[in-house]
Design a protein around this motif. Structure first.
Motif, PDB file in Angstrom:
ATOM      1  N   TYR A   1       1.559  14.438 -14.427  1.00 15.55           N
ATOM      2  CA  TYR A   1       0.133  14.456 -14.134  1.00 15.55           C
ATOM      3  C   TYR A   1      -0.680  13.683 -15.168  1.00 15.55           C
ATOM      4  N   GLU A   2      -0.324  13.833 -16.435  1.00 15.16           N
ATOM      5  CA  GLU A   2      -1.065  13.160 -17.496  1.00 15.16           C
ATOM      6  C   GLU A   2      -1.065  11.649 -17.289  1.00 15.16           C
ATOM      7  N   LEU A   3       0.119  11.124 -17.014  1.00 22.57           N
ATOM      8  CA  LEU A   3       0.249   9.677 -16.831  1.00 22.57           C
ATOM      9  C   LEU A   3      -0.565   9.227 -15.632  1.00 22.57           C
ATOM     10  N   SER A   4      -0.554  10.026 -14.574  1.00 27.02           N
ATOM     11  CA  SER A   4      -1.289   9.624 -13.383  1.00 27.02           C
ATOM     12  C   SER A   4      -2.785   9.620 -13.640  1.00 27.02           C
ATOM     13  N   LYS A   5      -3.251  10.499 -14.557  1.00 29.12           N
ATOM     14  CA  LYS A   5      -4.672  10.468 -14.908  1.00 29.12           C
ATOM     15  C   LYS A   5      -5.012   9.141 -15.585  1.00 29.12           C
ATOM     16  N   THR A   6      -4.117   8.685 -16.440  1.00 33.14           N
ATOM     17  CA  THR A   6      -4.348   7.422 -17.129  1.00 33.14           C
ATOM     18  C   THR A   6      -4.388   6.261 -16.138  1.00 33.14           C
ATOM     19  N   LEU A   7      -3.527   6.340 -15.130  1.00 29.90           N
ATOM     20  CA  LEU A   7      -3.395   5.220 -14.204  1.00 29.90           C
ATOM     21  C   LEU A   7      -4.423   5.236 -13.089  1.00 29.90           C
ATOM     22  N   SER A   8      -5.061   6.379 -12.871  1.00 30.95           N
ATOM     23  CA  SER A   8      -5.854   6.613 -11.661  1.00 30.95           C
ATOM     24  C   SER A   8      -6.584   5.379 -11.129  1.00 30.95           C
ATOM     25  N   VAL A   9      -7.375   4.763 -11.971  1.00 33.94           N
ATOM     26  CA  VAL A   9      -8.194   3.653 -11.508  1.00 33.94           C
ATOM     27  C   VAL A   9      -7.359   2.437 -11.141  1.00 33.94           C
ATOM     28  N   PHE A  10      -6.247   2.278 -11.835  1.00 29.54           N
ATOM     29  CA  PHE A  10      -5.476   1.064 -11.654  1.00 29.54           C
ATOM     30  C   PHE A  10      -4.774   1.025 -10.315  1.00 29.54           C
ATOM     31  N   VAL A  11      -4.473   2.209  -9.784  1.00 26.84           N
ATOM     32  CA  VAL A  11      -3.712   2.272  -8.543  1.00 26.84           C
ATOM     33  C   VAL A  11      -4.402   1.468  -7.446  1.00 26.84           C
ATOM     34  N   GLY A  12      -5.710   1.713  -7.273  1.00 30.18           N
ATOM     35  CA  GLY A  12      -6.443   0.965  -6.266  1.00 30.18           C
ATOM     36  C   GLY A  12      -6.480  -0.519  -6.578  1.00 30.18           C
ATOM     37  N   LEU A  13      -6.597  -0.825  -7.847  1.00 33.43           N
ATOM     38  CA  LEU A  13      -6.691  -2.235  -8.245  1.00 33.43           C
ATOM     39  C   LEU A  13      -5.390  -2.982  -8.003  1.00 33.43           C
ATOM     40  N   ILE A  14      -4.261  -2.272  -8.072  1.00 31.41           N
ATOM     41  CA  ILE A  14      -2.980  -2.948  -7.861  1.00 31.41           C
ATOM     42  C   ILE A  14      -2.901  -3.485  -6.435  1.00 31.41           C
ATOM     43  N   ILE A  15      -3.341  -2.648  -5.468  1.00 31.42           N
ATOM     44  CA  ILE A  15      -3.246  -3.058  -4.069  1.00 31.42           C
ATOM     45  C   ILE A  15      -4.049  -4.330  -3.825  1.00 31.42           C
TER      46      ILE A  15
ATOM     47  N   ALA B   1       0.827  -1.206   0.000  1.00 29.94           N
ATOM     48  CA  ALA B   1       0.000   0.000   0.000  1.00 29.94           C
ATOM     49  C   ALA B   1       0.863   1.259   0.000  1.00 29.94           C
ATOM     50  N   ALA B   2       1.902   1.262   0.840  1.00 30.75           N
ATOM     51  CA  ALA B   2       2.781   2.431   0.916  1.00 30.75           C
ATOM     52  C   ALA B   2       3.450   2.685  -0.431  1.00 30.75           C
ATOM     53  N   LEU B   3       3.963   1.596  -1.030  1.00 31.95           N
ATOM     54  CA  LEU B   3       4.623   1.714  -2.335  1.00 31.95           C
ATOM     55  C   LEU B   3       3.701   2.343  -3.362  1.00 31.95           C
ATOM     56  N   VAL B   4       2.485   1.824  -3.406  1.00 31.69           N
ATOM     57  CA  VAL B   4       1.549   2.283  -4.420  1.00 31.69           C
ATOM     58  C   VAL B   4       1.195   3.756  -4.203  1.00 31.69           C
ATOM     59  N   ILE B   5       0.982   4.130  -2.933  1.00 29.23           N
ATOM     60  CA  ILE B   5       0.609   5.521  -2.659  1.00 29.23           C
ATOM     61  C   ILE B   5       1.754   6.470  -3.025  1.00 29.23           C
ATOM     62  N   ILE B   6       2.967   6.092  -2.676  1.00 29.32           N
ATOM     63  CA  ILE B   6       4.103   6.961  -2.989  1.00 29.32           C
ATOM     64  C   ILE B   6       4.258   7.128  -4.503  1.00 29.32           C
ATOM     65  N   VAL B   7       4.180   6.002  -5.211  1.00 27.67           N
ATOM     66  CA  VAL B   7       4.293   6.083  -6.672  1.00 27.67           C
ATOM     67  C   VAL B   7       3.202   6.990  -7.237  1.00 27.67           C
ATOM     68  N   ASP B   8       1.983   6.834  -6.693  1.00 22.63           N
ATOM     69  CA  ASP B   8       0.863   7.633  -7.169  1.00 22.63           C
ATOM     70  C   ASP B   8       1.096   9.127  -6.944  1.00 22.63           C
ATOM     71  N   GLN B   9       1.589   9.464  -5.744  1.00 28.70           N
ATOM     72  CA  GLN B   9       1.818  10.874  -5.420  1.00 28.70           C
ATOM     73  C   GLN B   9       2.915  11.473  -6.308  1.00 28.70           C
ATOM     74  N   VAL B  10       3.978  10.706  -6.482  1.00 31.50           N
ATOM     75  CA  VAL B  10       5.084  11.204  -7.312  1.00 31.50           C
ATOM     76  C   VAL B  10       4.606  11.430  -8.749  1.00 31.50           C
ATOM     77  N   LEU B  11       3.812  10.489  -9.247  1.00 29.78           N
ATOM     78  CA  LEU B  11       3.285  10.655 -10.609  1.00 29.78           C
ATOM     79  C   LEU B  11       2.409  11.892 -10.703  1.00 29.78           C
ATOM     80  N   LYS B  12       1.564  12.104  -9.691  1.00 26.93           N
ATOM     81  CA  LYS B  12       0.665  13.251  -9.719  1.00 26.93           C
ATOM     82  C   LYS B  12       1.436  14.563  -9.746  1.00 26.93           C
ATOM     83  N   ALA B  13       2.591  14.575  -9.069  1.00 30.43           N
ATOM     84  CA  ALA B  13       3.360  15.807  -8.994  1.00 30.43           C
ATOM     85  C   ALA B  13       4.197  16.042 -10.244  1.00 30.43           C
ATOM     86  N   PHE B  14       4.755  14.982 -10.789  1.00 31.09           N
ATOM     87  CA  PHE B  14       5.717  15.189 -11.869  1.00 31.09           C
ATOM     88  C   PHE B  14       5.239  14.735 -13.233  1.00 31.09           C
TER      89      PHE B  14
END
Lengths: 265, 214
Positions: free
Chosen positions: B96-110, B81-94
């Motif tokens: 953003y476009e990619l994180s929009k694409t991934l948004s739904v998958f982040v929860g599914l990965i956990i 969970a920690a790994l996924v959240i950190i990756v998500d936050q870093v993507l959102k900051a640096f």
């Protein structure tokens, strides 16, 4: 595994240490990245609004925003006025242009200063009678666009968007987005083939507000009839589609008094 | 694979076929059903899981000797969970476009059971390098099935591949549609993913008799 790791004391200590380390790590990441993330969200909102009024870099089939670096500049160029309305349709705040005067972080929570587009519609919805409505007036090629934000729920999570209309409440363009709709199904509400269908649709029917239905089997898949208050639904995404229709109905209805006033003056 | 010893190479190749996490171990079915209506979503999910499983396996392997066995599942959950959240936050900051694409998958990965499964079954008992290979291998095996299912569901369900209209336009009636072909809307619904996975399992077992249990 050694015996030492089996003792209760060790287990508890390990758990405590783990929570502290992971918690600190997450808190640190979240707070240090916060300003950047907020900035990105702010720019995205400007891109969304511009997209709805037709300022975008669309290619043949996919939806492409204007470049993030140019968004604030273009927003200032195309958006002529930012309004805040009350439920009677009267203007309670009017801001010229789309320039960012205040920085996002320094803004007081309940006053959006000159940046109407930073208004949180989700919070405004909770205000019920006291609700304030943001509206953006943009101009492009001599045509005036009235752009309103909408917010509702899809199947799994929130959906939202921006709808640009002309003074007769005929849709000129939309942008939809979602927090967690199913990829390939509900998530398709942000694809061109769905959003483009809304362009030209009437929100009114014989003078009263009707909204736009996202209809299954409406026998008009090419969407040639723009006055039927309906667009073709996405297969396998019934609930998301219903959510879009409900969101348009409930949120855009509130803007009707404003357009009525506009006509009477 | 000159780089890897025979034993290490097996860690990568085994999960691709004879020990595939989806078709043999029947793990990760939930996400295989949910997101394979489009080929693109399948590919994105496969890459995301590969990143998380690769890194997560290494982290668990590094701390495997100090994890108290009583709470090891919780520890694994916290790590992923920690790994996924950190990756998500870093993507959102640096990015953003990619994180929009991934948004739904982040929860599914956990929630992906393959990740917990590999932590538990492999990383807890092996060194970091071997764990890394195992993670990549299993994620590749998972991704392979996802891509196959996504390919058929998008092709037969929407008549497109990665968004391109390969069979012609269903509304303008061009290409295959001009001779009366219709998209099968049922392919877009989750039950068809199960049936496609079932067909893959059938094909695989009929080609490799060793896999059949009595």
């Amino acid at each position: 595994m050694s015996n030492k790791t089996d003792s209760n004391v060790y287990t508890v200590l390990f758990a405590v240490a783990m929570v502290i380390i992971v918690g600190a790590l997450l808190a640190f990441t979240a707070s240090s990245l916060r300003p950047r993330i907020d900035k990105n969200k702010q720019i995205e909102k400007q891109q969304n609004i511009l997209y709805a009024m037709g300022v975008n870099n669309n290619d043949e089939s996919s939806a492409v925003f204007v470049d993030a670096n140019q968004a604030p500049e273009l927003f200032n160029e195309y958006i002529k006025k930012q309004l805040v309305l009350d439920l009677n349709g009267s203007v309670i705040k009017e801001v010229e242009g789309g320039e960012i005067v205040k920085d996002y972080e320094t803004q007081p929570k309940d006053d959006y200063g000159t940046d109407v587009y930073l208004m949180d519609i989700k919070k405004e919805k909770a205000n019920k009678e006291q609700r304030r409505l943001p509206l953006f007036i943009g101009e492009k090629d001599g045509k005036t666009f009235y752009i309103a934000p909408v917010y509702g729920k899809g199947l799994w999570d929130a959906i939202w968007g921006f709808v640009s209309m002309d003074e007769n409440m005929v849709v000129q363009g939309v942008f939809f987005d979602h927090a967690g709709e199913t990829p390939g199904l509900g998530a398709n509400i942000k694809e061109r083939f769905f959003m483009d269908d809304f362009t030209g649709e009437y929100l009114l029917s014989q003078g009263s507000f009707k909204g736009i239905d996202v209809a299954k089997g409406n026998a008009d898949p090419k969407n040639e009839d723009k006055e039927d208050n309906a667009v073709d639904a996405i297969a396998g995404a019934t609930i998301t589609g219903n959510g879009v229709a409900a969101m348009l109905k409930s949120d855009l209805k509130l803007y009707k008094p404003y357009f009525d006033n506009l006509k009477n003056n | 694979m000159g780089l890897l010893s025979k034993k290490d190479a097996k860690l990568i190749t085994d999960p691709l076929a004879d020990n595939n996490p989806i078709t043999i171990q029947v793990l990760g079915i939930c996400s295989a059903l949910a997101i394979t209506a489009q080929l693109k979503a399948s590919i994105v999910m496969a890459i995301s899981v590969m990143a998380v499983l690769g890194i997560g396996n290494v982290v668990i392997s590094l701390i495997r000797n100090i994890i108290p066995s009583k709470i090891r599942i919780i520890v694994q959950l916290v790590v992923v969970a920690a790994l996924v959240i950190i990756v998500d936050q870093v993507l959102k900051a640096f990015s953003y476009e990619l994180s929009k694409t991934l948004s739904v998958f982040v929860g599914l990965i956990i929630t992906n059971c393959i990740i917990m499964g590999r932590f538990e079954a492999f990383a807890l008992g092996n060194g970091p390098w071997r764990s890394f290979l195992d993670g990549i291998g299993n994620a590749a095996g998972y991704g392979l099935i996802l891509v196959i299912v996504g390919f058929f569901r998008e092709l037969l369900g929407s008549g497109t591949l990665l968004g391109f209209k390969v069979l012609g336009d269903p509304i303008e009636k061009t290409g295959l549609y001009s001779i009366g072909y219709e998209n099968n809307g049922f392919m877009l619904l989750s039950p068809m993913a199960l049936i496609v996975v079932g067909i893959i399992i059938w094909v695989q077992r009929s080609r490799n008799k060793d896999l059949i249990e009595d």
